[in-house]
Design an enzyme around this catalytic site. Structure first.
Site, PDB file in Angstrom:
ATOM      1  N   ASP A 133       0.561 -18.540   2.473  1.00  0.00           N
ATOM      2  CA  ASP A 133      -0.354 -19.513   1.861  1.00  0.00           C
ATOM      3  C   ASP A 133      -0.678 -20.641   2.848  1.00  0.00           C
ATOM      4  O   ASP A 133      -1.846 -21.003   3.053  1.00  0.00           O
ATOM      5  CB  ASP A 133       0.193 -20.058   0.531  1.00  0.00           C
ATOM      6  CG  ASP A 133       1.634 -20.527   0.625  1.00  0.00           C
ATOM      7  OD1 ASP A 133       2.289 -20.297   1.668  1.00  0.00           O
ATOM      8  OD2 ASP A 133       2.125 -21.139  -0.353  1.00  0.00           O
TER       9      ASP A 133
ATOM     10  N   TYR B 192       0.827  -1.209   0.000  1.00  0.00           N
ATOM     11  CA  TYR B 192       0.000   0.000   0.000  1.00  0.00           C
ATOM     12  C   TYR B 192       0.865   1.265   0.000  1.00  0.00           C
ATOM     13  O   TYR B 192       0.404   2.325   0.392  1.00  0.00           O
ATOM     14  CB  TYR B 192      -0.901   0.029   1.238  1.00  0.00           C
ATOM     15  CG  TYR B 192      -2.040  -0.963   1.249  1.00  0.00           C
ATOM     16  CD1 TYR B 192      -1.816  -2.320   1.114  1.00  0.00           C
ATOM     17  CD2 TYR B 192      -3.353  -0.526   1.428  1.00  0.00           C
ATOM     18  CE1 TYR B 192      -2.860  -3.228   1.146  1.00  0.00           C
ATOM     19  CE2 TYR B 192      -4.398  -1.430   1.461  1.00  0.00           C
ATOM     20  CZ  TYR B 192      -4.153  -2.779   1.325  1.00  0.00           C
ATOM     21  OH  TYR B 192      -5.197  -3.671   1.374  1.00  0.00           O
TER      22      TYR B 192
HETATM   23  C1  IPM Z   1      -9.649  -2.717   5.064  1.00  0.00           C
HETATM   24  C2  IPM Z   1     -10.105  -2.356   3.676  1.00  0.00           C
HETATM   25  C3  IPM Z   1      -9.159  -1.332   3.077  1.00  0.00           C
HETATM   26  C4  IPM Z   1      -7.762  -1.914   3.022  1.00  0.00           C
HETATM   27  C5  IPM Z   1      -9.575  -0.818   1.687  1.00  0.00           C
HETATM   28  C6  IPM Z   1     -10.954  -0.225   1.687  1.00  0.00           C
HETATM   29  C7  IPM Z   1      -8.555   0.143   1.138  1.00  0.00           C
HETATM   30  O1  IPM Z   1     -10.188  -3.499   2.886  1.00  0.00           O
HETATM   31  O2  IPM Z   1      -9.550  -1.820   5.907  1.00  0.00           O
HETATM   32  O3  IPM Z   1      -9.382  -3.892   5.291  1.00  0.00           O
HETATM   33  O4  IPM Z   1      -7.440  -2.673   2.100  1.00  0.00           O
HETATM   34  O5  IPM Z   1      -6.989  -1.617   3.920  1.00  0.00           O
END
Ligand code: IPM
Ligand code: MG
Length: 351
Positions: A221, A131
């Site tokens: 996994d 991310y």
């Molecule tokens: C979560 C959600 C978020 C993430 C999305 C909405 C970006 O799935 O909080 O688990 O992937 O972190």
């Protein structure tokens, strides 16, 4: 005189505003019964906000989040925000320096779940990994995403996981349960040698400070498979961002579903609370979403604020309504509306 807390509320998109309203009703019922007082500051954020004003996380909303005692979120339709249009959840997680998301899942009386005996918490890093928001095209044929893993964020997440384990060990000692307290950290070291190598090194360093907590590592996994085959084995699952995102949904699915999955992101200065589920556009606006995940997230917020009695009361009220079984939303096989489910919880709170 009861304590008063300022809560920055970011209702977001889809079912977010509906379930947040339900949770606010429960919090207000607690105040009415002599509990703490909540002063809400409702702020815009999410896809709808992007459509209205061109930014998904306006600076004023972020400033309000930082000024509050706690931040309370509904859900945000981040998938609909075009690339370059902002990343409100990512911004919050990074700017509020929360580090890790704590996501408990367990089987509950009255709820039929695929796993008979799951009781675990996924502690997931939320600011980096896959991310990291570093993505680019390489010619026309390829696109790259950079997976950043830092020692500092891994250490912070690992410490949160071992602190969770320590708290769970304390509770188990008090009630005399013999389930071993263990932290399982999740990786793909065979392929991601540098990034997961660094992550595992940081986890092992932290593990040395907690000699009374069992520590093990598992490939992602194998871990996913074992969670399904032997859910009772797992206690605290410690994971990097994307792996933890997936495994927290696996854990929720094995327990009671996303309708009951709450989460807390607690940093040194700020904290925010949100249901694990998304915006559920298919049922948004119909008043039938399960509000329990958001109400249980409010309970986690109460605990963070030091309001343990209120947190216990809200959790007990939710669990009592679920165990009783007459009033439940469609995802749990019932026909109740969000409002009816909330009414039942508010009533259980005062009984
Ligand atoms: C979560 C959600 C978020 C993430 C999305 C909405 C970006 O799935 O909080 O688990 O992937 O972190
Ligand atoms: Mg998720």
């Amino acid at each position: 005189m009861a304590e008063s807390y300022s809560i920055c509320v970011l209702p977001g998109d889809g079912i977010g505003p509906e379930v947040v309203d339900c949770a606010r009703r429960v919090l207000d019922a607690l105040s009415a019964a002599g509990g703490p007082v909540f002063v809400y500051d409702v702020q815009p954020a999410g896809h709808g906000t992007f459509l209205e004003c061109g930014e998904a996380m306006p600076a004023a909303s972020m400033a309000a989040a930082k000024a509050a005692d706690a931040v309370f979120l509904g859900a945000m339709d981040v998938a609909e925000i075009p690339s370059g249009g902002g990343d409100p959840l990512g911004d919050l997680r990074i700017e509020l320096e929360v580090g890790a998301s704590v996501r408990p899942s367990r089987t509950l009386a009255g709820i039929v779940s695929p796993a008979a005996d799951i009781d675990c918490v996924v502690v997931r890093e939320v600011t980096e990994g896959l991310y990291s928001r570093i993505e680019y095209m390489v010619g026309d044929d390829a696109a790259c995403a950079v997976r950043v893993i830092s020692r500092s964020a891994s250490t912070k997440t690992a410490r949160m996981a071992f602190e969770q384990a320590t708290a769970r060990q304390r509770v188990r000692a008090a009630v005399g349960t013999d389930k071993p307290t263990r932290v399982t950290s999740v990786h793909k070291i065979g392929v991601l040698k540098l990034t997961d190598g660094l992550f595992l090194e940081a986890c092992a360093d932290v593990a040395r400070d907690y000699p009374n907590i069992e520590y093990e590592t598992k490939n992602i996994d194998a871990c996913a498979m074992e969670m399904v085959r032997e859910p009772g084995h797992f206690d605290v699952i410690l994971a990097t961002n994307a792996f933890g995102d997936i495994l927290s949904d696996v854990a929720a699915g094995l327990a009671a579903g996303l309708g009951l999955a709450a989460s807390a992101c607690i940093g040194d200065r700020w904290a925010y609370f949100e249901p694990v589920h998304g915006t559920a556009p298919d049922i948004a606006g119909r008043g039938i979403a399960n509000p329990c995940a958001t109400i249980l997230s409010a309970a986690m917020m109460l605990r963070h604020l030091g309001e343990d009695a209120g947190a216990d009361a809200v959790e007990a009220a939710v669990y009592a309504v679920l165990a009783q079984g007459d009033v439940r939303t469609g995802d749990l096989g019932g026909t109740a509306s969000s409002a009816e489910m909330t009414d039942a919880i508010v009533q259980a709170l005062s009984s």
